[in-house]
Design an enzyme around this catalytic site. Structure first.
Site, short mmCIF file in Angstrom:
data_model
loop_
_atom_site.label_atom_id
_atom_site.label_comp_id
_atom_site.label_asym_id
_atom_site.label_seq_id
_atom_site.Cartn_x
_atom_site.Cartn_y
_atom_site.Cartn_z
N CYS A 35 -3.94 -44.55 -43.25
CA CYS A 35 -3.15 -44.53 -42.02
C CYS A 35 -1.67 -44.79 -42.26
CB CYS A 35 -3.67 -45.60 -41.07
SG CYS A 35 -3.59 -47.22 -41.83
N ASP A 37 -0.36 -47.70 -42.95
CA ASP A 37 0.02 -49.06 -42.57
C ASP A 37 0.34 -49.89 -43.82
OD1 ASP A 37 -0.35 -48.34 -40.01
OD2 ASP A 37 -2.22 -49.43 -39.71
N CYS A 60 -2.40 -51.75 -37.55
CA CYS A 60 -3.21 -51.77 -36.34
C CYS A 60 -3.70 -53.19 -36.04
CB CYS A 60 -4.39 -50.84 -36.51
SG CYS A 60 -5.55 -51.46 -37.73
N CYS A 104 -9.33 -50.81 -42.67
CA CYS A 104 -8.21 -51.71 -42.35
C CYS A 104 -8.40 -53.06 -43.04
CB CYS A 104 -8.10 -51.94 -40.86
SG CYS A 104 -8.17 -50.43 -39.90
#
Ligand code: FES
Length: 127
Positions: A35, A37, A60, A104
């Site tokens: 993603c 991140d 996130c 994540c």
């Protein structure tokens, strides 16, 4: 069933140890290729213990909750104990993460481990 566990929501809403340690003994930065991140961990070491742990996460909600949990788990631990914190154990502590959010959780322990590696390198150089 809610999408996120209560613990995840709670850490996301009140993340612990957010910030930066200016004179950190170790810094670890990781990015999530899935993603994009980013997460950075800062550690302060005293007598082989993680005296302070802080993080900055551009990511996130799950990534923020994971960082917060990792920082809490790591703080006060010895280097050897902290290195044993795994991505899986962090997700477990958070009461699980939705399957599509497991990636994540992979940032958290990785960033911490990198910060510890960085510290070990630096302190090795000093000797
Ligand atoms: Fe990027 Fe969660 S979506 S870390």
């Amino acid at each position: 069933m809610p999408f996120y566990s209560e613990k995840v929501m709670e850490h996301f809403q009140n993340p612990r140890n957010v910030g930066e340690i200016k004179d950190a003994d170790g810094i670890g930065e990781v990015g999530n290729p899935v993603c994009g991140d980013m997460m950075t961990f800062y550690i302060k070491v005293k007598e082989n213990k993680l005296e302070d742990v802080k993080f900055k996460t551009f990511g996130c909600g799950a990534a923020i909750a994971v960082s917060s949990m990792v920082s809490e788990l790591a703080k006060g631990k010895t280097i050897d104990e902290a290195i044993k914190i795994t991505n899986a154990s962090v997700a477990q502590e958070l009461g699980g993460l939705p399957p599509n959010k497991m990636h994540c959780s992979n940032l958290g322990a990785d960033a911490l481990h990198k910060a510890i590696e960085n510290y070990r390198k630096k302190s090795g150089e000093k000797k």
